[in-house]
Design an enzyme around this catalytic site. Sequence first.
Site, PDB file in Angstrom:
ATOM      1  N   SER A 262      34.360  37.670  47.213  1.00  0.00           N
ATOM      2  CA  SER A 262      34.565  36.738  46.100  1.00  0.00           C
ATOM      3  C   SER A 262      34.159  35.318  46.473  1.00  0.00           C
ATOM      4  O   SER A 262      32.990  35.043  46.730  1.00  0.00           O
ATOM      5  CB  SER A 262      36.024  36.811  45.657  1.00  0.00           C
ATOM      6  OG  SER A 262      36.249  36.082  44.484  1.00  0.00           O
TER       7      SER A 262
ATOM      8  N   ASP B  81      31.033  36.744  43.402  1.00  0.00           N
ATOM      9  CA  ASP B  81      30.853  38.035  42.739  1.00  0.00           C
ATOM     10  C   ASP B  81      30.892  37.912  41.215  1.00  0.00           C
ATOM     11  O   ASP B  81      30.904  38.920  40.508  1.00  0.00           O
ATOM     12  CB  ASP B  81      31.877  39.053  43.225  1.00  0.00           C
ATOM     13  CG  ASP B  81      33.311  38.696  42.854  1.00  0.00           C
ATOM     14  OD1 ASP B  81      33.601  37.502  42.669  1.00  0.00           O
ATOM     15  OD2 ASP B  81      34.147  39.609  42.749  1.00  0.00           O
TER      16      ASP B  81
ATOM     17  N   ASP C  81      33.072  37.070  38.937  1.00  0.00           N
ATOM     18  CA  ASP C  81      34.163  37.477  38.054  1.00  0.00           C
ATOM     19  C   ASP C  81      34.994  36.280  37.595  1.00  0.00           C
ATOM     20  O   ASP C  81      35.954  36.437  36.847  1.00  0.00           O
ATOM     21  CB  ASP C  81      35.056  38.538  38.703  1.00  0.00           C
ATOM     22  CG  ASP C  81      35.797  38.050  39.941  1.00  0.00           C
ATOM     23  OD1 ASP C  81      35.502  36.925  40.421  1.00  0.00           O
ATOM     24  OD2 ASP C  81      36.657  38.792  40.444  1.00  0.00           O
TER      25      ASP C  81
END
Length: 444
Positions: free
Chosen positions: A100, A238, A240
């Site tokens: 992340s 990533d 998100d």
Amino acid sequence: MSRLFGTDGVRGIAGKELTCELSMNIGASCAHVLTKNKKNVKVIIGNDGRESASMIVSSLIAGFNSVGVDVMNIGIIPTPAISYLVTKYNMDAGVMVTASHNPYEYNGIKIFDSNGYKLPDELEDEIKEFINNNIKYENKKMGRLLDKNNVIDDYVEYLSSRSNFDLSKLNIAIDCANGASSVSASKLFDKTNCKYHIINNKPNGTNINNNCGALHIDNLVKYVIDNKLDGGVAFDGDADRAIFVDELGNIIDGDYVLAIIGKDLKDMGKLNNNTIVGTVMSNLGFIKFCKENNINFIATKVGDRYVLEEMKLGNFILGGEQSGHIILSNYAKTGDGQLTALCLFDILKRSGKKLSELANIMKKYPQVLINAKVPNERKNEFYTNDKINNEIKKLEQVLNGDGRIVVRPSGTEPLIRVMIEGENIDIIENMAKDLANMIENELN
């Protein structure tokens, strides 16, 4: 590693904490827990472009193949794409190799079930037990690699087809953090009719999140101001999560985004059950915004999967975190930074306002977050440490209802996070520093 699953999967320094052996064991154990005795099991795996991805992905594939599971390795792709594609391709599970927002030295493993949802604590604990008990599996059939579909186009088509997002006349910047959105952002925004500028979209394995992306917003701020744009968005490694910048260079975090999207949904009569789900870290200003607009607010533990679990329980359609994880459950089953960008910029276009005007919807209270560095194995001791807890009570009395103190262990790092909100930034900053120092002294 002293722990396995944190608030968002497994995470650690690649090769040191997240090893080949552990990754292989996670693959094999994950297959057994998620599929039990099902035959012809298929798993899809993607990654965010870190240099350690090939090592960890190969190890996961070896683990899956060793117990008869077939694997589609699709390479660099955003995490939310895995959540979508696992259902589109009728897979039994999805795995994303990513750390992340962390630096490139870290990597991690996020697991999705056959419905595209992140695993609940119970299933993660079951996988951990399989690994801890060193169970050996006997399997006569070996798994194989599956042909890769046109995954990026399938994901982009899915996002663009969810609604008629026409962003024409907007001029925006997009920071891809040298991560997973580098492979999808231009294809996606080509379909919106806006003018866009993409920066930090050349991943080389070691530059992910390096002075760019959602946690390092200064470059995007400068780019938006220098080019006189309508705004900008920064994704994390990533993709998100999404953090925005208005035309004046002000940062618009997840609380502002929830307020803007929530008010838009409420005005259109589409905010299901009149509720927004946030976390204990949601800003006090956002909580007051909800109250002033007669919107119910529910707080969960930190972690977008806990937000989603609450959303599913109450049939709510909007939830998220200050960090930029925004879940729009009418569209997706997990936080999706690019989807969030489409929705926010769509509101910007329809409103005819400037992004700074939209952000005036709420007043953000000053908030200080300081990390106390403590060993992973001692993080939870602060719950029972009388000296620390007595100090927290004293500080709460000083705030006298005009602020909040939230202290919690990080789910992914050897840290205890100290967050204090209040009206006077100097006072709360000193409070947070002193409390973090005390915690470090007590638990090291």
